[in-house]
Motif scaffolding. Structure first.
Motif, PDB file in Angstrom:
ATOM      1  N   GLY A  83     -34.363  33.170   4.169  1.00  0.00           N
ATOM      2  CA  GLY A  83     -35.758  33.589   4.082  1.00  0.00           C
ATOM      3  C   GLY A  83     -35.905  35.099   4.191  1.00  0.00           C
ATOM      4  N   LEU A  84     -35.115  35.721   5.081  1.00  0.00           N
ATOM      5  CA  LEU A  84     -35.162  37.176   5.227  1.00  0.00           C
ATOM      6  C   LEU A  84     -34.631  37.864   3.972  1.00  0.00           C
ATOM      7  CD1 LEU A  84     -33.936  37.547   8.927  1.00  0.00           C
ATOM      8  CD2 LEU A  84     -36.273  37.851   8.055  1.00  0.00           C
ATOM      9  N   LEU A  85     -33.553  37.322   3.416  1.00  0.00           N
ATOM     10  CA  LEU A  85     -33.024  37.883   2.170  1.00  0.00           C
ATOM     11  C   LEU A  85     -34.047  37.800   1.044  1.00  0.00           C
ATOM     12  CD1 LEU A  85     -29.402  36.377   2.220  1.00  0.00           C
ATOM     13  CD2 LEU A  85     -30.026  38.774   2.578  1.00  0.00           C
ATOM     14  N   LEU A  86     -34.928  36.815   1.131  1.00  0.00           N
ATOM     15  CA  LEU A  86     -35.938  36.613   0.096  1.00  0.00           C
ATOM     16  C   LEU A  86     -37.161  37.509   0.293  1.00  0.00           C
ATOM     17  CD1 LEU A  86     -37.115  35.083  -2.313  1.00  0.00           C
ATOM     18  CD2 LEU A  86     -37.798  33.257  -0.734  1.00  0.00           C
ATOM     19  N   VAL A  87     -37.666  37.581   1.528  1.00  0.00           N
ATOM     20  CA  VAL A  87     -38.951  38.260   1.738  1.00  0.00           C
ATOM     21  C   VAL A  87     -38.841  39.781   1.608  1.00  0.00           C
ATOM     22  CG1 VAL A  87     -39.809  36.427   3.222  1.00  0.00           C
ATOM     23  CG2 VAL A  87     -38.636  38.378   4.260  1.00  0.00           C
ATOM     24  N   VAL A  88     -37.654  40.354   1.845  1.00  0.00           N
ATOM     25  CA  VAL A  88     -37.521  41.814   1.753  1.00  0.00           C
ATOM     26  C   VAL A  88     -37.808  42.312   0.336  1.00  0.00           C
ATOM     27  CG1 VAL A  88     -35.914  43.751   1.908  1.00  0.00           C
ATOM     28  CG2 VAL A  88     -35.995  42.054   3.743  1.00  0.00           C
ATOM     29  N   PRO A  89     -37.096  41.831  -0.689  1.00  0.00           N
ATOM     30  CA  PRO A  89     -37.412  42.314  -2.044  1.00  0.00           C
ATOM     31  C   PRO A  89     -38.782  41.865  -2.534  1.00  0.00           C
ATOM     32  CG  PRO A  89     -35.757  40.574  -2.122  1.00  0.00           C
ATOM     33  CD  PRO A  89     -35.921  40.935  -0.689  1.00  0.00           C
ATOM     34  N   VAL A  90     -39.210  40.645  -2.163  1.00  0.00           N
ATOM     35  CA  VAL A  90     -40.533  40.180  -2.586  1.00  0.00           C
ATOM     36  C   VAL A  90     -41.618  41.088  -2.009  1.00  0.00           C
ATOM     37  CG1 VAL A  90     -42.221  38.312  -2.355  1.00  0.00           C
ATOM     38  CG2 VAL A  90     -39.861  37.788  -2.959  1.00  0.00           C
ATOM     39  N   GLY A  91     -41.475  41.466  -0.739  1.00  0.00           N
ATOM     40  CA  GLY A  91     -42.441  42.366  -0.131  1.00  0.00           C
ATOM     41  C   GLY A  91     -42.485  43.712  -0.832  1.00  0.00           C
ATOM     42  N   LEU A  92     -41.318  44.248  -1.203  1.00  0.00           N
ATOM     43  CA  LEU A  92     -41.258  45.522  -1.905  1.00  0.00           C
ATOM     44  C   LEU A  92     -41.907  45.432  -3.282  1.00  0.00           C
ATOM     45  CD1 LEU A  92     -37.607  46.602  -0.984  1.00  0.00           C
ATOM     46  CD2 LEU A  92     -39.720  47.706  -0.212  1.00  0.00           C
ATOM     47  N   ILE A  93     -41.738  44.293  -3.953  1.00  0.00           N
ATOM     48  CA  ILE A  93     -42.312  44.117  -5.293  1.00  0.00           C
ATOM     49  C   ILE A  93     -43.832  43.979  -5.208  1.00  0.00           C
ATOM     50  CG2 ILE A  93     -42.421  42.581  -7.293  1.00  0.00           C
ATOM     51  CD1 ILE A  93     -39.448  41.934  -6.746  1.00  0.00           C
ATOM     52  N   ILE A  94     -44.322  43.184  -4.267  1.00  0.00           N
ATOM     53  CA  ILE A  94     -45.769  42.990  -4.133  1.00  0.00           C
ATOM     54  C   ILE A  94     -46.443  44.300  -3.734  1.00  0.00           C
ATOM     55  CG2 ILE A  94     -47.537  41.819  -2.762  1.00  0.00           C
ATOM     56  CD1 ILE A  94     -45.774  39.371  -2.712  1.00  0.00           C
ATOM     57  N   ARG A  95     -45.716  45.131  -2.984  1.00  0.00           N
ATOM     58  CA  ARG A  95     -46.284  46.406  -2.537  1.00  0.00           C
ATOM     59  C   ARG A  95     -46.479  47.375  -3.701  1.00  0.00           C
ATOM     60  NH1 ARG A  95     -44.364  51.349  -0.812  1.00  0.00           N
ATOM     61  NH2 ARG A  95     -45.507  52.335   0.925  1.00  0.00           N
ATOM     62  N   GLN A  96     -45.869  47.171  -4.861  1.00  0.00           N
ATOM     63  CA  GLN A  96     -45.893  48.141  -5.942  1.00  0.00           C
ATOM     64  C   GLN A  96     -47.288  48.450  -6.520  1.00  0.00           C
ATOM     65  OE1 GLN A  96     -42.932  46.661  -8.709  1.00  0.00           O
ATOM     66  NE2 GLN A  96     -41.220  47.413  -7.475  1.00  0.00           N
ATOM     67  N   PRO A  97     -48.251  47.636  -6.769  1.00  0.00           N
ATOM     68  CA  PRO A  97     -48.230  46.185  -6.601  1.00  0.00           C
ATOM     69  C   PRO A  97     -47.887  45.476  -7.917  1.00  0.00           C
ATOM     70  CG  PRO A  97     -50.474  46.927  -6.958  1.00  0.00           C
ATOM     71  CD  PRO A  97     -49.596  48.161  -7.043  1.00  0.00           C
ATOM     72  N   ASP A  98     -47.198  44.339  -7.782  1.00  0.00           N
ATOM     73  CA  ASP A  98     -46.848  43.508  -8.939  1.00  0.00           C
ATOM     74  C   ASP A  98     -46.784  42.061  -8.469  1.00  0.00           C
ATOM     75  OD1 ASP A  98     -45.959  42.372 -11.229  1.00  0.00           O
ATOM     76  OD2 ASP A  98     -44.218  43.677 -11.505  1.00  0.00           O
ATOM     77  N   LEU A  99     -47.962  41.449  -8.394  1.00  0.00           N
ATOM     78  CA  LEU A  99     -48.052  40.089  -7.863  1.00  0.00           C
ATOM     79  C   LEU A  99     -47.359  39.080  -8.768  1.00  0.00           C
ATOM     80  CD1 LEU A  99     -49.186  38.291  -5.618  1.00  0.00           C
ATOM     81  CD2 LEU A  99     -51.311  38.095  -6.942  1.00  0.00           C
ATOM     82  N   GLY A 100     -47.435  39.286 -10.079  1.00  0.00           N
ATOM     83  CA  GLY A 100     -46.821  38.336 -11.006  1.00  0.00           C
ATOM     84  C   GLY A 100     -45.317  38.259 -10.851  1.00  0.00           C
ATOM     85  N   THR A 101     -44.639  39.416 -10.896  1.00  0.00           N
ATOM     86  CA  THR A 101     -43.185  39.446 -10.734  1.00  0.00           C
ATOM     87  C   THR A 101     -42.790  39.010  -9.335  1.00  0.00           C
ATOM     88  OG1 THR A 101     -43.017  41.245 -12.346  1.00  0.00           O
ATOM     89  CG2 THR A 101     -41.130  40.882 -10.907  1.00  0.00           C
ATOM     90  N   GLY A 102     -43.575  39.433  -8.324  1.00  0.00           N
ATOM     91  CA  GLY A 102     -43.291  39.009  -6.952  1.00  0.00           C
ATOM     92  C   GLY A 102     -43.328  37.503  -6.809  1.00  0.00           C
ATOM     93  N   THR A 103     -44.291  36.872  -7.483  1.00  0.00           N
ATOM     94  CA  THR A 103     -44.391  35.409  -7.445  1.00  0.00           C
ATOM     95  C   THR A 103     -43.176  34.758  -8.076  1.00  0.00           C
ATOM     96  OG1 THR A 103     -46.813  35.526  -7.532  1.00  0.00           O
ATOM     97  CG2 THR A 103     -45.790  33.434  -8.162  1.00  0.00           C
ATOM     98  N   LEU A 104     -42.702  35.311  -9.200  1.00  0.00           N
ATOM     99  CA  LEU A 104     -41.535  34.743  -9.880  1.00  0.00           C
ATOM    100  C   LEU A 104     -40.267  34.890  -9.041  1.00  0.00           C
ATOM    101  CD1 LEU A 104     -42.176  35.953 -13.550  1.00  0.00           C
ATOM    102  CD2 LEU A 104     -42.427  33.632 -12.656  1.00  0.00           C
ATOM    103  N   VAL A 105     -40.090  36.054  -8.417  1.00  0.00           N
ATOM    104  CA  VAL A 105     -38.914  36.261  -7.567  1.00  0.00           C
ATOM    105  C   VAL A 105     -38.982  35.347  -6.343  1.00  0.00           C
ATOM    106  CG1 VAL A 105     -37.664  37.931  -6.142  1.00  0.00           C
ATOM    107  CG2 VAL A 105     -38.596  38.631  -8.355  1.00  0.00           C
TER     108      VAL A 105
END
Length: 370
Positions: free
Chosen positions: A147-169
């Motif tokens: 879960g930690l390995l997952l939320v780190v990059p997802v958090g960085l992507i959503i912060r860009q912001p890019d909700l669509g790509t973050g959702t896919l990752v």
């Protein structure tokens, strides 16, 4: 035995072509063909779109061929480096990335790249590698680490912001964790926790993200602004009827009512011109694509290949479901293309890479010791 030059030439070609999985290649080819036909109509006012997409398809097939040639055992060696580089690039984007249309998603190294696209494949690779290393002794702590390995990059992507790509990752990583044996009780608990956290999540969403959710509920509240995309796409989908208006005869698209009609909203153009019958055929092709991927996953000999094949297949499903859902007005509008149909090189190459990995798993399944 002497072989004529003709037979020798054919044997060489056949050895290269045999790398591709026949059923999967055929399904992808059919979807790409439907996409080119639809793109020709949708992009009739955008000269060069079809030619550009054909070049994108050629690049995607080269990537697919290369990925299909790499054995899964070799691929495992690069899982950690690919993930590490991907996260490092996301951090670099957050620090000094390029800003376009209010989003910081790109970085320029002489060539402009979008690191979040890398994570669509890097994430399932990393998590599948991790669970393979922990096979036979997986505990709840491993799911926490995953879960930690997952939320780190997802958090960085959503912060860009890019909700669509973050959702896919996020979806790509979740599928690996779920297929690794996540308990249904834990899953139900997560769903309840997510539901309870929605009021908090709402407060941290960007304004445009809140507006997309509100437009899903009532797009008529801003018919010429934020709700325009949903209203026009649903009109196009509904106006196609049973058999559609016919190829090149879609009024919503040719009168330029459908926005982004060659990319995210190409399904609206297809629905208007080919109707319910066309949609049924297209849905059947996607069902075949997912079924073939799941068959490859079921026959995979190791935990790494099973998790990876299953996750990639479900990524294809997520792409199609989210895109068709947003075009039909049942999901918020996010930047998710329709797989193997929408115009664009980056997404097509990423999908081609995923398909190539599936073919590699299928091709090398008998060579891997279980």
């Amino acid at each position: 035995m002497y072989l004529s030059p003709k037979n020798s030439w054919w044997s060489q070609i056949r050895s290269h072509v045999a790398i591709f999985d026949g059923p999967l290649s055929l399904i992808i080819f059919l979807i790409l063909s439907v996409g080119i036909v639809t793109l020709y109509s949708a992009g009739i006012d955008f000269p060069g779109r079809v030619e550009d997409q054909l070049r994108n398809i050629m690049v995607a097939f080269v990537v697919m061929w290369v990925a299909a040639s790499i054995p899964p055992q070799t691929l495992m060696r690069f899982c950690v480096p690919i993930y590490t580089v991907g996260v490092a690039l996301l951090i670099a984007v957050a620090m000094f990335g390029m800003v376009k249309k209010g989003a910081r998603r790109w970085i320029n190294f002489g060539v402009v790249i979008q690191p979040s696209e890398i994570m669509k494949i890097a994430m399932p690779l990393m998590l599948a590698w991790y669970f393979q290393k922990r096979e036979g002794m997986i505990s709840w702590r491993d799911y926490v680490v995953a879960g930690l390995l997952l939320v780190v990059p997802v958090g960085l992507i959503i912060r860009q912001p890019d909700l669509g790509t973050g959702t896919l990752v996020l979806a790509a990583g979740f599928y690996v964790i779920f297929l690794a044996g996540l308990s249904w009780r834990v899953l139900v608990g997560l769903v309840i926790a997510v539901g309870a956290s929605l009021p908090v999540v709402w407060t941290v969403l960007h304004d445009y993200q809140r507006q997309r959710v509100m437009m899903l509920i009532d797009p008529t509240s801003d018919p010429l602004g934020k709700g325009f995309h949903i209203i026009q796409s649903t009109i196009a989908v509904g106006s196609g009827g049973i058999f559609g208006k016919g190829w090149l005869k879609g009024t919503q698209s040719h009168l330029e009512f459908i926005p982004e009609r060659t990319t995210d909203f190409i399904f609206a153009v297809f629905s208007e011109e080919f109707g319910l019958m066309g949609n049924s055929i297209l849905l059947f092709l996607y069902v075949l694509l997912i079924a073939r991927g799941l068959m490859i996953a079921a026959n995979a000999p190791t935990m790494f290949t099973r998790l990876l094949a299953g996750s990639i297949t479900m990524i294809f499903f997520t792409y199609a479901f989210v895109n068709m859902g947003m075009v039909s007005g049942i999901l918020p509008v996010v930047g998710v293309p329709l797989p193997f149909m929408s115009y664009g090189g980056t997404a097509l190459v990423t999908l081609g890479l995923g398909a190539g990995i599936l073919m590699s798993i299928q091709r090398h399944r008998k060579l891997i010791q279980t």
